[in-house]
Enzyme design. Structure first.
Site, PDB file in Angstrom:
ATOM      1  CG  HIS A  41       0.113  -3.966   5.126  1.00  0.00           C
ATOM      2  ND1 HIS A  41      -0.754  -3.523   4.162  1.00  0.00           N
ATOM      3  CD2 HIS A  41       0.552  -5.175   4.707  1.00  0.00           C
ATOM      4  CE1 HIS A  41      -0.837  -4.428   3.195  1.00  0.00           C
ATOM      5  NE2 HIS A  41      -0.057  -5.441   3.489  1.00  0.00           N
TER       6      HIS A  41
ATOM      7  CG  HIS B 286      -1.992  -1.061   1.106  1.00  0.00           C
ATOM      8  ND1 HIS B 286      -2.406  -1.825   2.169  1.00  0.00           N
ATOM      9  CD2 HIS B 286      -2.705  -1.477   0.034  1.00  0.00           C
ATOM     10  CE1 HIS B 286      -3.348  -2.665   1.752  1.00  0.00           C
ATOM     11  NE2 HIS B 286      -3.544  -2.475   0.470  1.00  0.00           N
TER      12      HIS B 286
ATOM     13  NE  ARG C  43      -6.442  -0.018   0.604  1.00  0.00           N
ATOM     14  CZ  ARG C  43      -6.233  -0.721   1.713  1.00  0.00           C
ATOM     15  NH1 ARG C  43      -5.602  -0.200   2.728  1.00  0.00           N
ATOM     16  NH2 ARG C  43      -6.642  -1.972   1.788  1.00  0.00           N
TER      17      ARG C  43
ATOM     18  CD  GLU D 113      -2.138  -3.194   9.127  1.00  0.00           C
ATOM     19  OE1 GLU D 113      -1.702  -2.026   9.062  1.00  0.00           O
ATOM     20  OE2 GLU D 113      -2.930  -3.672   8.314  1.00  0.00           O
TER      21      GLU D 113
END
Ligand code: ARG
Ligand code: ZN
Length: 428
Positions: free
Chosen positions: A312, A184, A242, A386
């Protein structure tokens, strides 16, 4: 006449205070927690009707009661958005008021000579810089690094993988780790981590026992920027982008969500067939050159790759399959214990909390993800990290936070990699 003058004066006053009361027209990030289904619907409407960008969750369909929403509101929509929220009694807080400054801070001093030491890794870098870094790092470490071209992006930029190895390769049973960053585009801390990881591996192989154990048993394939077109676009045109940058004839909207483009319950609940959606799954599984290049590479190396990790941001989570179904993975307990241990290490060393668990239950159903696809291919240890933060800065994490964010991810990755090494079966 006097009456008119006074009236006019009051009018000016009212207008002035109204402008002052509505604050400024800068780009801001709002935090909104809808309390009822009606409020959920209003926030969904706002995010789809006005020129805003959802930061969290990734798409309006994931907005739920009592769950915090982070919404980027550009200056020119600010008035209208605040007006609409206010008329419906939906309260909001301003999470970030200084986005311009933060973006400025993230792009400052972007180009530093890679030879100037660690400080290079405490900054965000443009795509050109990263390509340059890759070349230089490979040239300076010919016995440790090989650069592999695995394909190219929609706009024909090369997708380079760094293969990291220990110097002595007497081990005939060597497995591998796959690490990708920057699926992303706007998640800048991700490529920064891949660079950090390569540098750390090169520097600490000799002195760090865990790193030696890992690299003596496993090579590491690192793809620092999986979505180069999108990443480039966030530096030049739209910091909040994104998806990738592919175009199609039947829509004015560009981009496919590469983490919805893999063949794992592709485009079921949690993804969209609408090209304008942030979670557009594409025309068919692996329709996108970036996803297809990664999938082909992993298919060719699936015997070797024992651990898949995708980086991410943001939300501080260690996720594992499945995200494409609520079913539990066959080795769920094992994945859970690895993620738990990694989260505990982060907590112990850096006093930061990471949630962990299967993707579907920890965030939302999100089919077509690379982690689930890799898992289904047979890579039984598959994770999505994340990284920082939880919304204080979101995607605009200042460079000063890069070291801690990367160290957290590093300790999680090392913890899990060591557990995987223990499980590598001896050669037959
Ligand atoms: N925030 C990530 C996304 O929306 C979550 C990734 C979790 N894994 C997955 N396969 N969806 O893509
Ligand atoms: Zn992401």
């Amino acid at each position: 006449m006097q009456f008119l003058l006074i009236f006019g004066f009051l009018g000016v006053l009212a207008q002035w205070s109204w402008v002052a009361g509505s604050l400024n027209n800068d780009d801001q990030v709002f935090s909104i927690t809808p309390k009822t289904q009606a409020e959920v619907d209003i926030v969904k409407n706002v995010s789809s009707q006005y020129e805003t960008v959802l930061w969290s969750p990734a798409a309006p369909e994931f907005i739920r009661e009592e769950a915090e929403v982070h919404l980027f509101v550009p200056g020119n929509s600010s008035q209208a958005v605040r007006e609409l929220l206010r008329t419906h009694g939906v309260t909001h807080a301003v999470l970030l008021a200084n986005t311009k400054e933060l973006i400025e801070m993230q792009t400052r001093n972007a180009s530093t000579d890679p030879r100037s030491g660690m400080s290079y890794y405490d900054k965000y870098h443009s795509l050109e810089d990263i390509y340059h870094w890759l070349n230089k790092t490979a040239m300076e470490n010919p016995d440790r690094i090989k650069v592999i071209l695995i394909g190219s992006s929609f706009e024909k930029r090369p997708l380079y993988v760094v293969k990291l190895s220990a110097i002595s390769t007497t081990n005939t049973n060597k497995k591998a780790i796959w690490l990708d960053c920057g699926i992303h585009a706007r998640e800048w801390i991700a490529p920064a981590f891949c660079l950090w990881f390569v540098q750390y591996s090169l520097s600490f192989y000799e002195s760090n026992r865990d790193m030696a154990t890992i690299l003596d048993n496993m090579d590491v394939y690192v793809l620092p920027v999986m979505n180069p077109d999108g990443y480039k676009y966030t530096w030049t045109t739209d910091r909040m982008w994104r998806k990738n940058r592919s175009t199609r004839e039947d829509s004015r909207c560009a981009g496919v969500d590469l983490n919805r483009n893999f063949d794992a319950n592709w485009c079921t609940e949690g993804a969209s067939h609408n090209p304008c959606s942030e979670i557009f799954c594409g025309e068919f599984p692996e329709s996108e050159p970036e996803a297809s290049a990664v999938a082909s590479f992993l298919r060719r190396h699936k015997e070797a790759v024992a651990l898949y990790v995708s980086i991410h941001s943001y939300s501080q989570m260690l996720l594992f399959p499945y995200s494409c179904t609520r079913d539990l993975a066959e080795n769920h307990a094992e994945l859970l214990s690895m993620a738990k241990e990694a989260a505990q290490k982060i907590k112990r060393y850096y006093r930061n909390n990471y949630k962990y668990g299967a993707g579907a239950e920890t965030i939302y159903l999100a089919p077509g993800g690379s982690d689930d696809w890799a898992y289904k291919l047979g890579i039984k240890y598959s994770f999505t990290f994340e990284l920082q933060d939880r919304g204080r800065y979101g995607f605009l994490l200042p460079p000063s936070e890069i070291p801690r964010a990367c160290n957290e991810a590093l300790i999680a990755l090392k913890t899990i990699a060591l557990r995987v090494v223990e499980r590598i079966p001896p050669p037959a």
